[in-house]
Design a protein around this motif. Structure first.
Motif, PDB file in Angstrom:
ATOM      1  N   LEU A 114      47.936  40.720  29.819  1.00 41.12           N
ATOM      2  CA  LEU A 114      48.650  39.642  29.139  1.00 41.12           C
ATOM      3  C   LEU A 114      49.624  38.968  30.110  1.00 41.12           C
ATOM      4  N   SER A 115      50.369  39.783  30.841  1.00 39.60           N
ATOM      5  CA  SER A 115      51.352  39.223  31.764  1.00 39.60           C
ATOM      6  C   SER A 115      50.696  38.538  32.958  1.00 39.60           C
ATOM      7  N   LEU A 116      49.481  38.965  33.294  1.00 41.73           N
ATOM      8  CA  LEU A 116      48.799  38.318  34.425  1.00 41.73           C
ATOM      9  C   LEU A 116      48.363  36.891  34.085  1.00 41.73           C
ATOM     10  N   HIS A 117      48.374  36.527  32.793  1.00 39.60           N
ATOM     11  CA  HIS A 117      48.091  35.138  32.425  1.00 39.60           C
ATOM     12  C   HIS A 117      49.103  34.185  33.046  1.00 39.60           C
ATOM     13  N   HIS A 118      50.305  34.705  33.341  1.00 45.35           N
ATOM     14  CA  HIS A 118      51.344  33.846  33.895  1.00 45.35           C
ATOM     15  C   HIS A 118      51.555  34.082  35.388  1.00 45.35           C
ATOM     16  N   ALA A 119      50.582  34.723  36.021  1.00 47.15           N
ATOM     17  CA  ALA A 119      50.703  34.985  37.457  1.00 47.15           C
ATOM     18  C   ALA A 119      50.397  33.718  38.246  1.00 47.15           C
ATOM     19  N   SER A 120      50.780  33.755  39.520  1.00 45.70           N
ATOM     20  CA  SER A 120      50.567  32.562  40.344  1.00 45.70           C
ATOM     21  C   SER A 120      49.126  32.472  40.838  1.00 45.70           C
ATOM     22  N   ILE A 121      48.304  33.498  40.599  1.00 45.53           N
ATOM     23  CA  ILE A 121      46.873  33.324  40.895  1.00 45.53           C
ATOM     24  C   ILE A 121      46.103  33.397  39.589  1.00 45.53           C
ATOM     25  N   ASP A 157      44.890  48.326  31.863  1.00 42.69           N
ATOM     26  CA  ASP A 157      45.618  47.066  32.039  1.00 42.69           C
ATOM     27  C   ASP A 157      45.738  46.297  30.731  1.00 42.69           C
ATOM     28  N   HIS A 158      44.723  46.443  29.869  1.00 43.19           N
ATOM     29  CA  HIS A 158      44.777  45.765  28.579  1.00 43.19           C
ATOM     30  C   HIS A 158      45.797  46.449  27.668  1.00 43.19           C
ATOM     31  N   GLU A 159      45.775  47.779  27.660  1.00 47.46           N
ATOM     32  CA  GLU A 159      46.637  48.505  26.718  1.00 47.46           C
ATOM     33  C   GLU A 159      48.115  48.403  27.075  1.00 47.46           C
ATOM     34  N   ASP A 160      48.445  48.407  28.361  1.00 49.16           N
ATOM     35  CA  ASP A 160      49.876  48.367  28.695  1.00 49.16           C
ATOM     36  C   ASP A 160      50.417  46.944  28.846  1.00 49.16           C
ATOM     37  N   GLY A 161      49.580  45.936  28.565  1.00 47.89           N
ATOM     38  CA  GLY A 161      50.091  44.567  28.582  1.00 47.89           C
ATOM     39  C   GLY A 161      50.027  43.900  29.940  1.00 47.89           C
ATOM     40  N   THR A 162      49.479  44.598  30.942  1.00 45.12           N
ATOM     41  CA  THR A 162      49.391  43.989  32.277  1.00 45.12           C
ATOM     42  C   THR A 162      48.511  42.739  32.253  1.00 45.12           C
ATOM     43  N   GLU A 209      42.267  38.948  24.584  1.00 40.03           N
ATOM     44  CA  GLU A 209      43.676  38.875  24.208  1.00 40.03           C
ATOM     45  C   GLU A 209      43.884  38.179  22.871  1.00 40.03           C
TER      46      GLU A 209
END
Lengths: 215, 221
Positions: free
Chosen positions: B81-88, B74-79, B220
Motif C-alpha cells: 500500500l505504501s509503495l503506491h506513493h514511492a518515487s518509482i 508485503d501485502h499483509e503489513d501494508g508495504t 488493494e
C-alpha cells in the motif's frame, strides 16, 4: 525541509465523491475543499467510511465524483500526484526482521528522501538509541511511532492519516499534534480520520467532516 | 535505478534473515534427485538419460514452493500500500521483485545442480547443456510464478493457488528446457531449443511486471 515544502504548495478539492465496494455503497456525496495550511478531520462511527475515503484520496480505491490536487509551486507540475502524498494507515509497513534504522532507510529511499536525519527523526519519536534494535521487538505504540516517522523522511504536502493517535500515550498525542501543527504551518495539508480530539495550536485552520450522516 | 536496486537488496536481506525458506526449497530440490534413483533403479544409463527431465521437474516444483511468500508479507503489513506513493512505479518494483525472486529461489537451485548431476550419473556435456538451459529458462519460471503470486496475494492459503495457476503456462518452458538439455550431442537442435528458451524468458520477463503491478493494484481494492 521547510523551504522544500513551501515550494510544493497545493490545494485539494473533492466534489461529490462516492465509493462502492462489492456493489455496497460505503459513502456518497462527500465534498470539501482545503487550501494550503488547512486540516480536515474525518469523524463518524465505525464503518462510516473514513478509511475508505482516505484510500480513495490516496488513489488506491476506485471512486465516482471528482478529486483534484492543484499545484501552485514552481517546477512541480511534473511531480506525479502519488508523490505528493504520505499515507499512514493501520498497517505499519514495518519489517520485523530489520532494525528500526533499516526500516526507515528503505522508506527514505523509496520516497526519495533524506537518510542522514534518521537518527534525529527517531529521537523526535522517542525511539532514541533504538536505531539498531529489531523492529519486531517494539511494542504496538512504538511500531506506530516508527510508522509515523515515515512522514518526516521526505517533505510531501498532503498527509493522509488514519487514526494517527490510536495506540499512542499522552506524550505521543502531543508529538502527533506538534507534527500536524508544524506541517500546517509549513503550508501542508492534512486529512485525518480520528475519534480522539487532537489539540492543535491554531484551531481556526481545521475543518471537520462527519461521515455516515447522509447515507 | 537506485530505488530499483534498493528493492532487490532489501528482498535479499529479508531472505537471508528468513534463511530457512530458501534452505527448505534447496533441500526439496536435492531430495528429488535422491529419491529418483531409488524409484527408477540403479541403472546408470537410464538415470543419465532421464537426468535432464528430472532436474527440470525438480527445478519447476521447487520454484513453485517459494511462491507463497513472494508478495503476501508485503501485502499483509501494508508495504505494498505504501509503495503506491514511492518515487518509482509499481511496475519497476514488480520487475525488481522478479529479479530478487530469481536470485532467492532459482539461483541456489542452479548452484546445487552439480550435486544432482553426480547422483544421476550425468556426463559433462549433458550437464553443461542442462545448466545452460536452466540459466536460460528459470527467469521465465520466476516471472510467471510472480504473476501467479500477485494474482493470489489476497487469498487465504493462496500458496497452493499460484502453482496451479502457472503450471500450465510453464509447460512450454519445460518442453524447450528438457529438449535443450537433452540434445547436447546434436548441436543443431540443441541451439534452436536454447534460442526458444531464451526468447520465452525475455518475453516473460518483459511483460510480467505490467501484469504483476495490475494484479497488485487490484489486490488493494
Amino acid at each position: 525541509m521547510t523551504d522544500c515544502l513551501k515550494s510544493q504548495k497545493i490545494s485539494v478539492s473533492a466534489n461529490n465523491l462516492g465509493c462502492f465496494r462489492d456493489q455496497f455503497p460505503i459513502f456518497n456525496e462527500i465534498s470539501f475543499s482545503l487550501s494550503a495550511g488547512e486540516a480536515l478531520f474525518l469523524r463518524g462511527a465505525n464503518g462510516s467510511g473514513k478509511t475508505s475515503l482516505l484510500l480513495v484520496l490516496a488513489g488506491i480505491l476506485p471512486y465516482s465524483g471528482k478529486f483534484e490536487i492543484k499545484r501552485f509551486g514552481e517546477n512541480q507540475q511534473d511531480i506525479p500526484a502519488n508523490q505528493l502524498i504520505h499515507f499512514i494507515g493501520h498497517q505499519n509497513a514495518i519489517k520485523p526482521e530489520l532494525t528500526l534504522k533499516q526500516n526507515l532507510q528503505f522508506w527514505a529511499q523509496m520516497y526519495n528522501g533524506d537518510q542522514t536525519s534518521i537518527s534525529q527523526i527517531l529521537e523526535k519519536a522517542r525511539l532514541f538509541g533504538l536505531d539498531n534494535f529489531l523492529a519486531g521487538h517494539l511494542s504496538a505504540g512504538q511500531k506506530h511511532r516508527l510508522s509515523l516517522c515515515r512522514l518526516l523522511l521526505s517533505p510531501r504536502p498532503l498527509w493522509l492519516l488514519d487514526e494517527p493517535t490510536s495506540t499512542l500515550d499522552s506524550q505521543g498525542d502531543t508529538w502527533v499534534s506538534d507534527l500536524i501543527s508544524s506541517h500546517l504551518a509549513n503550508a501542508g495539508i492534512i486529512i485525518a480520520a480520528t475519534h480522539r480530539t487532537i489539540e492543535l495550536k491554531d484551531q481556526k485552520k481545521t475543518k471537520s467532516l462527519t461521515m455516515g450522516a447522509n447515507k | 535505478m537506485r530505488a530499483f536496486l534498493i528493492v532487490i537488496g532489501r528482498d535479499l536481506q529479508l531472505a537471508i534473515k528468513n534463511g530457512g525458506a530458501t534452505l527448505t526449497q534447496l533441500i526439496f530440490f536435492i531430495s528429488i534427485g535422491v529419491i529418483m534413483p531409488i524409484a527408477i533403479g540403479p541403472d546408470k544409463q537410464i538415470l543419465a538419460d532421464l537426468a535432464p527431465a528430472i532436474i527440470w521437474i525438480a527445478a519447476l516444483l521447487s520454484t513453485l514452493l517459494g511462491l507463497d511468500r513472494l508478495f503476501v508479507a508485503d501485502h499483509e503489513d501494508g508495504t505494498l500500500l505504501s509503495l503506491h506513493h514511492a518515487s518509482i512505479s509499481l511496475t519497476s518494483i514488480s520487475a525488481a521483485k522478479i529479479i530478487s525472486h530469481w536470485l532467492i529461489t532459482a539461483l541456489p537451485l542452479i548452484l546445487a545442480t552439480p550435486l544432482l548431476a553426480v547422483m544421476l550419473f550425468m556426463e559433462l556435456p549433458q550437464f553443461l547443456a542442462t545448466i545452460t538451459a536452466l540459466l536460460l529458462g528459470t527467469p521465465a519460471l520466476a516471472a510467471l510464478g510472480a504473476i501467479g503470486a500477485a494474482i493470489s496475494v489476497t487469498l487465504k492459503r493462496g500458496g497452493m493457488v499460484a502453482p496451479i495457476l502457472i503450471l500450465p503456462l510453464a509447460i512450454p518452458i519445460l518442453i524447450f528446457g528438457v529438449s535443450a538439455a537433452n540434445s547436447f550431442a546434436g548441436a543443431q537442435t540443441s541451439s534452436s531449443a536454447m534460442l526458444f528458451l531464451g526468447a520465452i524468458s525475455l518475453l516473460a520477463v518483459a511483460f510480467a511486471p505490467f501484469a504483476i503491478s495490475l494484479a497488485l493494484k487490484a489486490a488493494e481494492e
